[in-house]
Design a protein around this motif. Structure first.
Motif, short mmCIF file in Angstrom:
data_model
loop_
_atom_site.label_atom_id
_atom_site.label_comp_id
_atom_site.label_asym_id
_atom_site.label_seq_id
_atom_site.Cartn_x
_atom_site.Cartn_y
_atom_site.Cartn_z
N LYS A 210 6.88 -1.74 -5.36
CA LYS A 210 5.45 -1.74 -5.07
C LYS A 210 4.92 -3.12 -4.70
N LYS B 132 0.84 -1.19 0.00
CA LYS B 132 0.00 0.00 0.00
C LYS B 132 0.88 1.25 0.00
N LYS B 133 2.05 1.13 0.62
CA LYS B 133 3.03 2.22 0.69
C LYS B 133 4.35 1.70 0.11
N GLU C 279 11.79 2.27 -6.67
CA GLU C 279 10.54 2.15 -5.92
C GLU C 279 10.02 0.72 -6.08
N ILE D 183 8.16 1.22 -1.10
CA ILE D 183 9.43 1.59 -0.45
C ILE D 183 10.54 1.67 -1.49
N ASP E 46 1.10 -2.80 5.64
CA ASP E 46 2.01 -3.68 4.91
C ASP E 46 2.80 -4.55 5.88
N LYS F 93 5.86 0.18 6.04
CA LYS F 93 5.02 0.90 7.00
C LYS F 93 3.58 0.40 6.98
N GLY F 94 2.87 0.79 8.02
CA GLY F 94 1.43 0.60 8.10
C GLY F 94 0.99 -0.85 8.00
#
Length: 131
Positions: free
Chosen positions: A18, A7-8, A16, A10, A86, A83-84
């Motif tokens: 995904k 979702k975030k 990047e 890194i 994930d 994060k979150g």
């Protein structure tokens, strides 16, 4: 091989990321021991004594090990940037390493082997007597 859609996203090695592919069956004993060593130590500094099946910190690092197993360019420090929710997705992967599903291939294979290895009794071909 399975994957987690982040979702975030890194950054790993300047790119990047995904989605993360993983395979718990590719975790080696070395990766397992690395994951165990990377597990967060409680604030008290003393081990919790939690068994692996319910140790959330170990679930996270084992999930990371499953990712690293098929993505050797990644390391634990890269994955610490997740994060979150994930994080929960990775923990779920790690938990699955310790808790087999009811319909796992391994269980089905073991069940089939035990069924085929059981003794069978031959039925009599002699009809019962009519006395």
């Amino acid at each position: 091989m399975d994957k987690i859609i982040l979702k975030k996203p890194i950054q790993i090695n300047g790119e990047e990321v995904k989605e993360l592919t993983y395979d718990i069956e590719e975790i080696t004993s070395d990766l397992y021991l690395q994951a165990l060593a990377k597990k967060t130590v409680p604030v008290s500094g003393r081990p919790t004594g939690a068994v692996a099946e319910i140790d959330a910190g170990l679930h996270l690092t084992i999930g990371m090990a499953a990712i690293i197993a098929v993505n050797p360019a990644y390391d634990f420090d890269d994955l610490k940037r997740i994060k979150g929710r994930d994080i929960a997705s990775i923990m779920k992967v790690g938990r699955s390493f310790f808790t087999a599903s009811e319909n796992s291939e391994e269980e089905n294979s073991q069940q089939n082997n035990s069924e085929s290895g059981s003794a069978t009794t031959e039925e009599s071909t002699t009809p019962p007597s009519e006395s």
